[in-house]
Every structure is written in C-alpha cells, then in structure tokens.
Design a protein around this motif. Structure first.
Motif, PDB file in Angstrom:
ATOM      1  N   LEU A  91      35.474  41.446  48.481  1.00 17.94           N
ATOM      2  CA  LEU A  91      35.048  41.966  49.660  1.00 17.94           C
ATOM      3  C   LEU A  91      36.124  41.701  50.850  1.00 17.94           C
ATOM      4  O   LEU A  91      36.462  42.452  51.685  1.00 17.94           O
ATOM      5  N   LEU A  92      36.508  40.573  50.983  1.00 16.22           N
ATOM      6  CA  LEU A  92      37.760  40.038  51.821  1.00 16.22           C
ATOM      7  C   LEU A  92      39.073  40.952  51.556  1.00 16.22           C
ATOM      8  O   LEU A  92      39.414  41.333  52.429  1.00 16.22           O
ATOM      9  N   CYS A  93      39.198  40.809  50.424  1.00 15.46           N
ATOM     10  CA  CYS A  93      40.587  41.600  50.005  1.00 15.46           C
ATOM     11  C   CYS A  93      40.481  43.023  50.462  1.00 15.46           C
ATOM     12  O   CYS A  93      41.287  43.685  51.222  1.00 15.46           O
ATOM     13  N   ASN A  94      39.502  43.732  50.337  1.00 13.56           N
ATOM     14  CA  ASN A  94      38.924  44.936  50.739  1.00 13.56           C
ATOM     15  C   ASN A  94      39.103  45.057  52.632  1.00 13.56           C
ATOM     16  O   ASN A  94      39.803  46.020  52.962  1.00 13.56           O
ATOM     17  N   PHE A  95      38.289  44.407  52.955  1.00 16.07           N
ATOM     18  CA  PHE A  95      38.273  44.162  54.297  1.00 16.07           C
ATOM     19  C   PHE A  95      39.798  44.153  55.079  1.00 16.07           C
ATOM     20  O   PHE A  95      39.933  44.831  56.209  1.00 16.07           O
ATOM     21  N   TYR A  96      40.375  42.969  54.489  1.00 10.30           N
ATOM     22  CA  TYR A  96      42.112  42.819  54.840  1.00 10.30           C
ATOM     23  C   TYR A  96      42.791  43.862  54.383  1.00 10.30           C
ATOM     24  O   TYR A  96      43.917  43.897  54.784  1.00 10.30           O
ATOM     25  N   LYS A  97      42.635  44.818  53.382  1.00 12.39           N
ATOM     26  CA  LYS A  97      43.281  45.756  53.057  1.00 12.39           C
ATOM     27  C   LYS A  97      44.613  44.937  52.174  1.00 12.39           C
ATOM     28  O   LYS A  97      45.721  45.484  52.416  1.00 12.39           O
ATOM     29  N   LYS A  98      44.267  44.106  51.393  1.00 20.34           N
ATOM     30  CA  LYS A  98      45.375  43.200  50.671  1.00 20.34           C
ATOM     31  C   LYS A  98      44.826  43.141  49.252  1.00 20.34           C
ATOM     32  O   LYS A  98      43.670  43.295  48.843  1.00 20.34           O
ATOM     33  N   THR A  99      45.842  43.317  48.336  1.00 18.37           N
ATOM     34  CA  THR A  99      45.573  43.022  46.808  1.00 18.37           C
ATOM     35  C   THR A  99      45.193  41.445  46.609  1.00 18.37           C
ATOM     36  O   THR A  99      45.597  40.679  47.427  1.00 18.37           O
ATOM     37  N   TYR A 100      44.548  41.330  45.229  1.00 16.79           N
ATOM     38  CA  TYR A 100      44.240  40.077  45.089  1.00 16.79           C
ATOM     39  C   TYR A 100      45.541  39.022  44.959  1.00 16.79           C
ATOM     40  O   TYR A 100      45.502  37.946  45.538  1.00 16.79           O
ATOM     41  N   ASN A 101      46.724  39.488  44.471  1.00 18.01           N
ATOM     42  CA  ASN A 101      47.801  38.945  44.330  1.00 18.01           C
ATOM     43  C   ASN A 101      48.423  38.232  45.548  1.00 18.01           C
ATOM     44  O   ASN A 101      49.344  37.480  45.822  1.00 18.01           O
ATOM     45  N   GLU A 102      48.063  39.125  46.730  1.00 22.37           N
ATOM     46  CA  GLU A 102      48.589  39.169  48.143  1.00 22.37           C
ATOM     47  C   GLU A 102      47.916  37.619  48.719  1.00 22.37           C
ATOM     48  O   GLU A 102      48.453  37.104  49.791  1.00 22.37           O
ATOM     49  N   VAL A 103      46.703  37.577  48.069  1.00 17.78           N
ATOM     50  CA  VAL A 103      45.671  36.336  48.659  1.00 17.78           C
ATOM     51  C   VAL A 103      45.852  35.249  48.046  1.00 17.78           C
ATOM     52  O   VAL A 103      46.037  34.035  48.527  1.00 17.78           O
ATOM     53  N   ILE A 104      45.843  35.225  46.589  1.00 28.33           N
ATOM     54  CA  ILE A 104      45.262  34.224  45.853  1.00 28.33           C
ATOM     55  C   ILE A 104      46.812  33.401  45.623  1.00 28.33           C
ATOM     56  O   ILE A 104      47.927  33.750  45.711  1.00 28.33           O
ATOM     57  N   GLN A 105      46.384  32.051  45.877  1.00 25.51           N
ATOM     58  CA  GLN A 105      47.809  30.887  45.661  1.00 25.51           C
ATOM     59  C   GLN A 105      47.206  30.183  44.514  1.00 25.51           C
ATOM     60  O   GLN A 105      46.215  29.408  44.553  1.00 25.51           O
ATOM     61  N   THR A 106      48.051  29.980  43.832  1.00 24.91           N
ATOM     62  CA  THR A 106      47.932  29.232  42.331  1.00 24.91           C
ATOM     63  C   THR A 106      48.577  27.803  42.369  1.00 24.91           C
ATOM     64  O   THR A 106      49.833  27.803  43.138  1.00 24.91           O
ATOM     65  N   LYS A 107      48.523  26.869  41.664  1.00 24.77           N
ATOM     66  CA  LYS A 107      49.363  25.689  41.455  1.00 24.77           C
ATOM     67  C   LYS A 107      49.336  25.395  39.861  1.00 24.77           C
ATOM     68  O   LYS A 107      48.464  25.922  39.243  1.00 24.77           O
ATOM     69  N   THR A 108      50.423  24.766  39.526  1.00 26.87           N
ATOM     70  CA  THR A 108      50.579  24.309  38.072  1.00 26.87           C
ATOM     71  C   THR A 108      50.165  23.026  38.062  1.00 26.87           C
ATOM     72  O   THR A 108      50.410  22.106  38.889  1.00 26.87           O
ATOM     73  N   GLU A 109      49.139  22.999  37.082  1.00 23.15           N
ATOM     74  CA  GLU A 109      48.896  21.495  37.026  1.00 23.15           C
ATOM     75  C   GLU A 109      48.812  21.093  35.572  1.00 23.15           C
ATOM     76  O   GLU A 109      48.665  21.902  34.589  1.00 23.15           O
ATOM     77  N   LYS A 110      48.745  19.700  35.383  1.00 23.20           N
ATOM     78  CA  LYS A 110      48.820  19.102  33.889  1.00 23.20           C
ATOM     79  C   LYS A 110      47.318  19.122  33.383  1.00 23.20           C
ATOM     80  O   LYS A 110      46.588  18.756  34.344  1.00 23.20           O
ATOM     81  N   ALA A 111      47.077  19.290  32.135  1.00 22.92           N
ATOM     82  CA  ALA A 111      45.768  19.242  31.792  1.00 22.92           C
ATOM     83  C   ALA A 111      45.774  18.584  30.404  1.00 22.92           C
ATOM     84  O   ALA A 111      47.006  18.767  29.461  1.00 22.92           O
ATOM     85  N   PHE A 112      44.940  18.056  29.718  1.00 23.36           N
ATOM     86  CA  PHE A 112      44.633  17.337  28.496  1.00 23.36           C
ATOM     87  C   PHE A 112      43.854  18.063  27.630  1.00 23.36           C
ATOM     88  O   PHE A 112      42.610  18.126  28.356  1.00 23.36           O
ATOM     89  N   ILE A 113      43.970  18.675  26.630  1.00 25.09           N
ATOM     90  CA  ILE A 113      42.907  19.018  25.647  1.00 25.09           C
ATOM     91  C   ILE A 113      43.068  18.297  24.319  1.00 25.09           C
ATOM     92  O   ILE A 113      43.762  18.022  23.967  1.00 25.09           O
TER      93      ILE A 113
END
Length: 90
Positions: free
Chosen positions: A63-85
C-alpha cells in the motif's frame, strides 16, 4: 555426518528501509497523519516503521509503495549478513 557451513544472504534492513520511507514521504511533502489515514493506522505506527523500531508487514508495504508511487526496489534496503546453516552429507 552433518556439519555447519557459513553462507552469505540478503536480508531486509528495516532501519535503512524505514529511513528511505521517511525520505520519500518528506520529499512528497506528506505529513505522517495523511499517510496513516490512507493506511487506516496510527501515526505512531508510521513513525515506528520509519525509525526501524517495528517491522512493516507486506500488506502495508505494498500500500505504501502504491501511495508513494514507487516500486518495491526503490524502497527496500537490504544488507548482506553471514549465516550458519546445518548441512548434511549424503
């Protein structure tokens, strides 16, 4: 035999995503109250997302992306993290 291995993965960075949401809202000269009213939630919820204090659920994110007229990729910020599996030998 099983063992643990380290991997890198992308995860959602709520603090940076919240900061980005705030910058988008401010650039569009929208008060928190207007965004909250559109979403049917409290202004405090919007502030908490923008500060990265609480997680934004997918329904409100869309809803926010639509309201702001932005794509998901324009909004989402990711980070790389280490994980153990746990990995299993076959």
């Amino acid at each position: 035999m099983d063992f643990v291995k380290e991997i890198e993965r992308e995860t959602l960075d709520m603090r940076d995503t919240g900061w980005k949401l705030r910058k988008i809202r401010e650039a569009q000269n929208l008060p928190v109250t207007e965004v909250a009213k559109y979403l049917g939630i409290s202004g405090q919820s919007v502030y908490n997302w923008e500060l990265g204090k609480t997680k934004l659920d997918m329904e409100h994110f869309v809803l926010l992306c639509n309201f702001y007229k932005k794509t998901y990729n324009e909004v989402i910020q990711t980070k790389t993290e280490k994980a153990f599996i746990k990995d299993y030998d076959e």
